[in-house]
Design a protein around this motif. Sequence first.
Motif, mmCIF file in Angstrom:
data_model
loop_
_atom_site.group_PDB
_atom_site.id
_atom_site.type_symbol
_atom_site.label_atom_id
_atom_site.label_comp_id
_atom_site.label_asym_id
_atom_site.label_seq_id
_atom_site.Cartn_x
_atom_site.Cartn_y
_atom_site.Cartn_z
ATOM 1 N N VAL A 275 0.604 -1.094 0.094
ATOM 2 C CA VAL A 275 -0.057 0.063 0.017
ATOM 3 C C VAL A 275 0.855 1.266 0.194
ATOM 4 O O VAL A 275 2.026 1.249 0.604
ATOM 5 C CB VAL A 275 -0.960 0.103 1.217
ATOM 6 C CG1 VAL A 275 -1.804 1.167 1.300
ATOM 7 C CG2 VAL A 275 -1.864 -1.268 1.109
ATOM 8 N N ASP A 276 0.337 2.186 -0.877
ATOM 9 C CA ASP A 276 1.195 3.399 -0.722
ATOM 10 C C ASP A 276 1.171 3.961 0.572
ATOM 11 O O ASP A 276 0.342 4.072 1.399
ATOM 12 C CB ASP A 276 0.338 4.604 -1.858
ATOM 13 C CG ASP A 276 0.946 5.839 -1.620
ATOM 14 O OD1 ASP A 276 1.890 6.031 -2.533
ATOM 15 O OD2 ASP A 276 0.723 6.831 -0.770
ATOM 16 N N ALA A 277 2.364 4.735 0.985
ATOM 17 C CA ALA A 277 2.820 4.924 2.247
ATOM 18 C C ALA A 277 2.018 6.169 2.706
ATOM 19 O O ALA A 277 1.339 6.194 4.129
ATOM 20 C CB ALA A 277 4.370 5.432 2.419
ATOM 21 N N ASP A 278 1.604 7.116 1.895
ATOM 22 C CA ASP A 278 0.789 8.092 2.432
ATOM 23 C C ASP A 278 -0.767 7.935 2.454
ATOM 24 O O ASP A 278 -1.371 8.107 3.322
ATOM 25 C CB ASP A 278 0.655 9.277 1.030
ATOM 26 C CG ASP A 278 0.079 10.435 1.630
ATOM 27 O OD1 ASP A 278 0.416 11.055 2.424
ATOM 28 O OD2 ASP A 278 -0.965 10.937 0.947
ATOM 29 N N ARG A 279 -1.132 6.677 1.753
ATOM 30 C CA ARG A 279 -2.722 6.094 1.847
ATOM 31 C C ARG A 279 -2.593 5.432 3.168
ATOM 32 O O ARG A 279 -3.733 5.701 4.139
ATOM 33 C CB ARG A 279 -2.885 5.389 0.829
ATOM 34 C CG ARG A 279 -4.374 4.334 1.049
ATOM 35 C CD ARG A 279 -4.583 3.659 -0.366
ATOM 36 N NE ARG A 279 -5.754 3.034 -0.202
ATOM 37 C CZ ARG A 279 -7.196 3.219 0.028
ATOM 38 N NH1 ARG A 279 -7.376 4.693 -0.298
ATOM 39 N NH2 ARG A 279 -7.896 2.391 0.091
ATOM 40 N N LEU A 280 -1.512 4.763 3.817
ATOM 41 C CA LEU A 280 -1.405 3.895 4.830
ATOM 42 C C LEU A 280 -1.505 4.956 6.043
ATOM 43 O O LEU A 280 -2.217 4.748 7.124
ATOM 44 C CB LEU A 280 -0.349 3.031 4.851
ATOM 45 C CG LEU A 280 -0.225 2.111 6.272
ATOM 46 C CD1 LEU A 280 -1.548 1.247 6.370
ATOM 47 C CD2 LEU A 280 1.146 1.237 5.907
ATOM 48 N N GLU A 281 -0.756 6.106 5.945
ATOM 49 C CA GLU A 281 -0.656 6.918 6.981
ATOM 50 C C GLU A 281 -2.082 7.564 7.091
ATOM 51 O O GLU A 281 -2.370 7.708 8.414
ATOM 52 C CB GLU A 281 0.468 7.931 6.654
ATOM 53 C CG GLU A 281 0.759 9.087 7.819
ATOM 54 C CD GLU A 281 1.660 10.197 7.443
ATOM 55 O OE1 GLU A 281 1.561 10.966 8.148
ATOM 56 O OE2 GLU A 281 2.506 9.784 6.288
ATOM 57 N N ASN A 282 -2.701 7.908 6.211
ATOM 58 C CA ASN A 282 -4.032 8.599 6.022
ATOM 59 C C ASN A 282 -5.099 7.604 6.753
ATOM 60 O O ASN A 282 -5.973 7.963 7.604
ATOM 61 C CB ASN A 282 -4.600 8.832 4.719
ATOM 62 C CG ASN A 282 -5.764 9.864 4.785
ATOM 63 O OD1 ASN A 282 -5.859 10.628 5.649
ATOM 64 N ND2 ASN A 282 -6.427 9.713 3.690
ATOM 65 N N TYR A 283 -4.919 6.237 6.571
ATOM 66 C CA TYR A 283 -5.702 5.052 7.185
ATOM 67 C C TYR A 283 -5.558 5.247 8.700
ATOM 68 O O TYR A 283 -6.434 5.029 9.262
ATOM 69 C CB TYR A 283 -5.461 3.733 6.414
ATOM 70 C CG TYR A 283 -5.756 2.737 7.151
ATOM 71 C CD1 TYR A 283 -7.125 2.264 7.163
ATOM 72 C CD2 TYR A 283 -4.842 1.987 8.231
ATOM 73 C CE1 TYR A 283 -7.566 0.852 7.931
ATOM 74 C CE2 TYR A 283 -5.254 0.847 8.810
ATOM 75 C CZ TYR A 283 -6.544 0.285 8.502
ATOM 76 O OH TYR A 283 -6.886 -0.892 9.386
ATOM 77 N N GLN A 284 -4.199 5.196 9.128
ATOM 78 C CA GLN A 284 -4.014 5.222 10.414
ATOM 79 C C GLN A 284 -4.636 6.332 11.309
ATOM 80 O O GLN A 284 -5.113 6.432 12.342
ATOM 81 C CB GLN A 284 -2.551 4.965 10.617
ATOM 82 C CG GLN A 284 -1.996 3.359 10.094
ATOM 83 C CD GLN A 284 -0.656 3.275 10.122
ATOM 84 O OE1 GLN A 284 0.112 4.176 9.972
ATOM 85 N NE2 GLN A 284 0.015 2.142 10.135
ATOM 86 N N LYS A 285 -4.210 7.610 10.619
ATOM 87 C CA LYS A 285 -4.826 8.708 11.162
ATOM 88 C C LYS A 285 -6.152 8.914 11.412
ATOM 89 O O LYS A 285 -6.767 9.240 12.304
ATOM 90 C CB LYS A 285 -4.352 10.081 10.479
ATOM 91 C CG LYS A 285 -4.828 11.275 11.051
ATOM 92 C CD LYS A 285 -4.169 12.403 10.165
ATOM 93 C CE LYS A 285 -4.493 14.105 10.784
ATOM 94 N NZ LYS A 285 -5.986 14.116 10.974
ATOM 95 N N LEU A 286 -7.217 8.109 10.410
ATOM 96 C CA LEU A 286 -8.374 8.295 10.429
ATOM 97 C C LEU A 286 -8.962 7.409 11.654
ATOM 98 O O LEU A 286 -9.878 7.763 12.397
ATOM 99 C CB LEU A 286 -9.038 7.728 9.041
ATOM 100 C CG LEU A 286 -10.633 7.493 8.867
ATOM 101 C CD1 LEU A 286 -11.177 9.182 9.022
ATOM 102 C CD2 LEU A 286 -11.056 7.013 7.629
ATOM 103 N N LEU A 287 -8.141 6.036 11.641
ATOM 104 C CA LEU A 287 -8.518 5.495 12.824
ATOM 105 C C LEU A 287 -8.296 6.068 14.144
ATOM 106 O O LEU A 287 -9.321 5.829 15.178
ATOM 107 C CB LEU A 287 -7.926 3.980 12.696
ATOM 108 C CG LEU A 287 -8.186 2.938 11.648
ATOM 109 C CD1 LEU A 287 -7.474 1.688 11.714
ATOM 110 C CD2 LEU A 287 -9.645 3.090 11.345
ATOM 111 N N ARG A 288 -7.234 6.742 13.981
ATOM 112 C CA ARG A 288 -6.838 7.263 15.526
ATOM 113 C C ARG A 288 -8.195 8.518 15.661
ATOM 114 O O ARG A 288 -8.480 8.638 17.073
ATOM 115 C CB ARG A 288 -5.582 7.979 15.399
ATOM 116 C CG ARG A 288 -4.344 7.148 15.645
ATOM 117 C CD ARG A 288 -3.018 7.880 16.079
ATOM 118 N NE ARG A 288 -2.799 8.791 14.803
ATOM 119 C CZ ARG A 288 -1.968 8.541 13.765
ATOM 120 N NH1 ARG A 288 -1.511 7.489 13.352
ATOM 121 N NH2 ARG A 288 -1.599 9.637 12.787
#
Length: 351
Positions: free
Chosen positions: A302-315
């Motif tokens: 997965v694209d690193a920026d997309r993964l970071e966005n996913y983790q931020k959304l869950l937080r």
Amino acid sequence: MIEIDFENLRAIGLTQEIVNRAAQLSGGRLARVVQAQRHWFTLHDGRHERPARALNRLVQQLQAQADALTIGDWVAVHEDEHGDLWIDERIEPVTQIARRANDGRRQPLASNVDTALLVMGLDADFNPRRMERYIAMVRACDVMPVVILTKADIAPDARERIAQMYRRLPATTPVLPVNGLSAEAKKEIGPWLHEGQTLVLLGSSGAGKSTLTNTLTEAGQATGDVRKGDGRGTHTTTARSMHRCPQGACIIDTPGLRTWRPDAHAEALAATFEDVRSLAMQCQFRDCRHEGEPGCAVRETVDADRLENYQKLLRDAKRGELTALDRIALRSKWKKIGKAGSLRAREKRVS
């Protein structure tokens, strides 16, 4: 038994599911909220629009459930001896899109929506991470997202940005670049505009929501310019309102969203990132958080920026699930940690 004008109410989105839910009410007449402004509502009974207010009993009942009447709701109403219209009951929504305020309060945006048209300009408004968050929050509400990229005719980097959005989003999400002023937009969005459907337009100020609403409904709402410096628009639309399309659908136009904190459990939001969810099954560890563990299939693909966005959304979602007492305890915890850190720093300077 509640009075239902089936033939005329179908034209403003009445479905069999709503009929089934309304049939449980003992009286009144069925109508739909087509505009909401604080304590006043505009209702449509399939023939006419009329102003109405909600009974205090209903307002307090919804407040106790951290809820409120909003546009798109179906309600039971009665007329008093003075000719005033009052809302007695609200039919439980089939779907509802909402957000969380900074203090954690829940704010409904629209009820009984089938499709969300997520509008984003290809100019300075363009932000793939924001679009991913919109998609996740809409899907978590069981509403179908359709990405609408506006200003394709004037944005200098339109082609590259359109290609970037196609690459980044899953193939299951429709992406439609349109010119909001062109009649071609009707054809592009046509499959979602048939009778009985309710759509809501969501996006930031200046993205072109009101322009698109005018094109799809042949209405005449005011539209505004965007600032040259940052591409942001003015809040031309100040209240949510519902409009009819010639094809039969109902469209809800909304003011620009400055922030949209998730109103969904972290698990529901995580499930909307289909690529992350499927790849997570291939990770070496079942409890992999995709943050640096060895054998993480998600980080490899997965694209690193997309993964970071996913983790931020869950937080953000987990913060939204905190109660008022939880927030107080969390603030107290971090204050103690901060004080302990400051004390250690002073001790080091002294020694």
